[in-house]
Design a protein around this motif. Structure first.
Motif, PDB file in Angstrom:
ATOM      1  N   VAL A  14       1.314  -1.020  -0.012  1.00  0.00           N
ATOM      2  CA  VAL A  14      -0.196  -0.100  -0.170  1.00  0.00           C
ATOM      3  C   VAL A  14       0.587   1.337  -0.124  1.00  0.00           C
ATOM      4  N   LEU A  15       2.235   1.434   0.783  1.00  0.00           N
ATOM      5  CA  LEU A  15       3.205   2.300   1.088  1.00  0.00           C
ATOM      6  C   LEU A  15       3.632   2.275  -0.316  1.00  0.00           C
ATOM      7  N   HIS A  16       4.252   1.517  -0.867  1.00  0.00           N
ATOM      8  CA  HIS A  16       4.877   1.546  -2.771  1.00  0.00           C
ATOM      9  C   HIS A  16       3.748   2.169  -3.553  1.00  0.00           C
ATOM     10  N   ARG A  17       2.228   2.024  -3.174  1.00  0.00           N
ATOM     11  CA  ARG A  17       1.167   2.280  -4.201  1.00  0.00           C
ATOM     12  C   ARG A  17       1.491   3.338  -3.980  1.00  0.00           C
ATOM     13  N   LEU A  18       0.593   4.109  -2.868  1.00  0.00           N
ATOM     14  CA  LEU A  18       0.426   5.282  -2.489  1.00  0.00           C
ATOM     15  C   LEU A  18       1.612   6.637  -2.503  1.00  0.00           C
ATOM     16  N   ASN A  19       2.825   6.093  -2.979  1.00  0.00           N
ATOM     17  CA  ASN A  19       4.130   6.916  -2.572  1.00  0.00           C
ATOM     18  C   ASN A  19       3.890   7.055  -4.084  1.00  0.00           C
ATOM     19  N   SER A  20       3.347   6.356  -5.309  1.00  0.00           N
ATOM     20  CA  SER A  20       3.985   6.766  -6.824  1.00  0.00           C
ATOM     21  C   SER A  20       2.254   7.721  -7.054  1.00  0.00           C
ATOM     22  N   VAL A  21       1.519   7.627  -5.965  1.00  0.00           N
ATOM     23  CA  VAL A  21      -0.306   8.479  -6.659  1.00  0.00           C
ATOM     24  C   VAL A  21       0.233   9.717  -5.905  1.00  0.00           C
ATOM     25  N   ASP A  22       0.459  10.230  -4.801  1.00  0.00           N
ATOM     26  CA  ASP A  22      -0.363  10.904  -3.784  1.00  0.00           C
ATOM     27  C   ASP A  22       0.747  10.675  -2.580  1.00  0.00           C
ATOM     28  N   LYS A  23       1.834  11.689  -2.263  1.00  0.00           N
ATOM     29  CA  LYS A  23       2.886  12.121  -0.814  1.00  0.00           C
ATOM     30  C   LYS A  23       2.167  11.873   0.326  1.00  0.00           C
ATOM     31  N   VAL A  24       0.862  13.451  -0.598  1.00  0.00           N
ATOM     32  CA  VAL A  24       0.599  13.205   1.307  1.00  0.00           C
ATOM     33  C   VAL A  24      -0.504  12.000   1.278  1.00  0.00           C
ATOM     34  N   ALA A  25      -1.491  11.724   0.993  1.00  0.00           N
ATOM     35  CA  ALA A  25      -2.168  10.521   1.218  1.00  0.00           C
ATOM     36  C   ALA A  25      -1.178   9.270   2.075  1.00  0.00           C
ATOM     37  N   TYR A  26       0.114   8.766   0.817  1.00  0.00           N
ATOM     38  CA  TYR A  26       1.209   8.380   1.233  1.00  0.00           C
ATOM     39  C   TYR A  26       1.387   8.462   3.355  1.00  0.00           C
ATOM     40  N   ILE A  27       1.841  10.048   3.434  1.00  0.00           N
ATOM     41  CA  ILE A  27       2.064  10.608   4.925  1.00  0.00           C
ATOM     42  C   ILE A  27       0.943  10.165   5.475  1.00  0.00           C
ATOM     43  N   ARG A  28      -0.719  10.572   5.223  1.00  0.00           N
ATOM     44  CA  ARG A  28      -1.822   9.605   5.617  1.00  0.00           C
ATOM     45  C   ARG A  28      -1.407   8.079   6.375  1.00  0.00           C
ATOM     46  N   PHE A  29      -1.811   7.367   5.767  1.00  0.00           N
ATOM     47  CA  PHE A  29      -1.352   5.569   5.454  1.00  0.00           C
ATOM     48  C   PHE A  29       0.237   5.477   6.314  1.00  0.00           C
ATOM     49  N   ALA A  30       0.866   6.622   6.381  1.00  0.00           N
ATOM     50  CA  ALA A  30       2.113   5.958   7.174  1.00  0.00           C
ATOM     51  C   ALA A  30       2.367   6.196   8.840  1.00  0.00           C
ATOM     52  N   SER A  31       1.511   6.953   9.423  1.00  0.00           N
ATOM     53  CA  SER A  31       1.770   8.147   9.801  1.00  0.00           C
ATOM     54  C   SER A  31       0.438   6.797  10.467  1.00  0.00           C
ATOM     55  N   VAL A  32      -0.134   6.166  10.358  1.00  0.00           N
ATOM     56  CA  VAL A  32      -0.625   5.255  11.445  1.00  0.00           C
ATOM     57  C   VAL A  32      -0.205   3.634  11.167  1.00  0.00           C
ATOM     58  N   TYR A  33      -0.537   3.527   9.827  1.00  0.00           N
ATOM     59  CA  TYR A  33       0.765   2.015   9.423  1.00  0.00           C
ATOM     60  C   TYR A  33       2.223   1.844  10.486  1.00  0.00           C
ATOM     61  N   LYS A  34       3.235   3.207  10.074  1.00  0.00           N
ATOM     62  CA  LYS A  34       4.307   3.099  10.489  1.00  0.00           C
ATOM     63  C   LYS A  34       4.398   2.947  12.966  1.00  0.00           C
ATOM     64  N   HIS A  35       2.774   4.000  13.200  1.00  0.00           N
ATOM     65  CA  HIS A  35       3.111   3.554  14.367  1.00  0.00           C
ATOM     66  C   HIS A  35       4.666   4.541  14.767  1.00  0.00           C
ATOM     67  N   PHE A  36       4.563   5.865  14.857  1.00  0.00           N
ATOM     68  CA  PHE A  36       5.616   6.361  14.794  1.00  0.00           C
ATOM     69  C   PHE A  36       5.917   7.363  16.315  1.00  0.00           C
TER      70      PHE A  36
END
Length: 153
Positions: free
Chosen positions: A114-136
């Motif tokens: 998901v992160l790889h696909r979102l990174n290629s589509v929309d950087k903001v969406a990538y960060i939104r998803f990563a902020s939940v998925y990666k548990h910063f």
């Protein structure tokens, strides 16, 4: 197939496309009653495709859950609904392909797809998803990820 718009069972197939190396078929349909166009998918369901959670639990793969997470990440972004559907389908296809032999995929592998696909589509969406998925754990980790993605061109 029941029309999602009017409920009629009278439709015609406009286009069929084989997906996921012949594992599924995508069909574009048109309702003969109201003219509404919709998509259906056919898959062989031998045993359920499972997602292995971080704690070792297994649960059936839920494409609606995947779709909801991607839609939430892309909320209020300039990405069309049809593009979101295409993204979800591509992620599903890759997940099924990766887990073909064992009929399962780990949440970490699915999240990376998901992160790889979102990174290629929309950087903001990538960060939104990563902020939940990666548990910063702290703000510095979040800022570091934003800078890493912002530096990619």
């Amino acid at each position: 197939m029941r029309c999602p718009s009017c409920g009629s069972l009278d439709d015609k197939v406009i286009e069929s496309r084989t997906m996921a190396n012949g594992e599924s078929i995508r069909r574009r349909r048109e309702c003969n009653s109201c003219g509404f166009r919709f998509t259906s998918y056919e898959r062989i369901e031998e045993k359920p495709f499972m997602v292995v959670k971080r704690d070792g639990r297994r649960e059936p793969f839920d494409s609606a859950k995947l779709s909801k997470g991607i839609e939430r990440a892309l909320e209020k972004r300039p990405v069309s609904t049809s593009m979101i559907d295409q993204i979800v389908t591509e992620i599903e296809d890759e997940a099924y392909t990766r887990g073909k032999m064992s009929r399962e995929i780990s949440t970490s592998d699915l999240g990376e797809i998901v992160l790889h696909r979102l990174n290629s589509v929309d950087k903001v969406a990538y960060i939104r998803f990563a902020s939940v998925y990666k548990h910063f754990n702290n703000l510095d980790e979040f800022i570091s990820e934003v800078q890493r993605v912002g530096g990619e061109k």
